[in-house]
Scaffold this active site. Structure first.
Site, mmCIF file in Angstrom:
data_model
loop_
_atom_site.group_PDB
_atom_site.id
_atom_site.type_symbol
_atom_site.label_atom_id
_atom_site.label_comp_id
_atom_site.label_asym_id
_atom_site.label_seq_id
_atom_site.Cartn_x
_atom_site.Cartn_y
_atom_site.Cartn_z
ATOM 1 N N VAL A 294 3.576 -42.859 -8.036
ATOM 2 C CA VAL A 294 2.645 -41.870 -8.583
ATOM 3 C C VAL A 294 2.613 -41.867 -10.106
ATOM 4 O O VAL A 294 1.676 -41.315 -10.700
ATOM 5 C CB VAL A 294 2.951 -40.441 -8.069
ATOM 6 C CG1 VAL A 294 2.758 -40.362 -6.562
ATOM 7 C CG2 VAL A 294 4.333 -39.975 -8.492
ATOM 8 N N TYR B 33 13.802 -31.753 -15.267
ATOM 9 C CA TYR B 33 13.259 -31.264 -14.010
ATOM 10 C C TYR B 33 12.644 -29.884 -14.191
ATOM 11 O O TYR B 33 11.506 -29.622 -13.781
ATOM 12 C CB TYR B 33 14.376 -31.215 -12.964
ATOM 13 C CG TYR B 33 13.913 -30.871 -11.568
ATOM 14 C CD1 TYR B 33 13.331 -31.836 -10.756
ATOM 15 C CD2 TYR B 33 14.071 -29.587 -11.055
ATOM 16 C CE1 TYR B 33 12.902 -31.525 -9.464
ATOM 17 C CE2 TYR B 33 13.650 -29.260 -9.775
ATOM 18 C CZ TYR B 33 13.071 -30.234 -8.975
ATOM 19 O OH TYR B 33 12.649 -29.923 -7.710
#
Length: 248
Positions: free
Chosen positions: A59, A153
């Site tokens: 992706v 993250y």
């Protein structure tokens, strides 16, 4: 024919369980992920026949994402649901010790990957007949609060909230809605370590409760069961006793 979905990160964990749940509801699903063998194993396990296709995809690569959507359109003719689920984290080290490459990899997969998939989904959804569709982003509890040593993250998951809101707003004229599911301690191979102990803000290591990952899949199915004139912008599904409410 039932609805058509793309699930990224479909080879394991939340993506796999959600894919199987969608296929059980008569969706046709394009399974995207980096490891072809795992995708093919999910397709075989599902027993869904030609309603499931494995499309190896990175992706973070624009050409790879373009190929995913082209293959989905070729196989199924339209797209009703995109579940932006693919994600990764950086090493759990102090922020100042992260390399630029480690930071960039998380940004490229978690944020840029979701953006690229969203772009292609919008293009397809607004041009199909009937037009419109739903995009669901996997935001995570980290879209609200961080864990120690998780700057890449956590930053990307906070940013996904902005992408969710922008997509929901910008998609209105095309009957495209967007929601976000924020997940806390769903039991997958990635979170199995939680039961053995996770680092807390005070520096201690303590076990944390987990929940069945099927709860997440059921929530995604529910979100997409609504007609396009209704939307769940944000939903949190979490292990009830995990340290989120009151974290820190």
């Amino acid at each position: 024919m039932g609805k058509v979905a793309i699930v990224t990160g479909a080879g394991t964990g939340i993506g796999k369980t959600t894919t199987l749940a969608l296929l059980a509801k008569d969706y046709s699903v394009a399974l995207a992920g980096r490891r072809a063998k795992l995708l093919e194993e999910v397709v075989e396990e599902s027993g869904a026949g030609d309603r499931a296709i494995a499309v190896p995809t990175d992706v973070s690569d624009a050409d790879s994402v373009a190929a995913l959507f082209a293959k989905t359109k070729e196989a199924f003719g339209r797209l009703d649901l995109l579940f932006n689920n693919a994600g990764t984290g950086g090493p759990p080290v102090p922020m100042e010790e992260l390399t630029l490459e480690q930071w960039q990899r998380v940004v490229d997969i978690n944020l840029t990957g979701s953006f690229l998939c969203t772009q292609h989904a919008i293009r397809l959804m607004k041009d199909q007949d009937p037009k419109g569709g739903r995009i669901i982003n996997n935001g995570s509890i980290s879209a609200h609060v961080p864990r120690p040593n998780s700057a890449p993250y956590t930053s990307t998951k906070h940013a996904l909230t902005g992408l969710t809101r922008s997509t929901f707003l910008d998609g209105r004229e095309h009957n495209i809605v967007c929601g976000q599911i924020d997940i806390g301690n769903a039991l997958t191979p990635m979170t199995g370590r939680m039961g053995r102990g996770a680092k807390q803000p005070d520096g201690s290591i303590r076990p944390e409760p987990t929940m069945d990952v099927q709860n997440v899949a059921d929530a995604v199915v529910y979100m997409d069961s609504l007609p396009l004139d209704a939307n769940v912008p944000f939903i949190t599904v979490m292990a009830s006793s995990m340290p989120f409410i009151g974290r820190g």
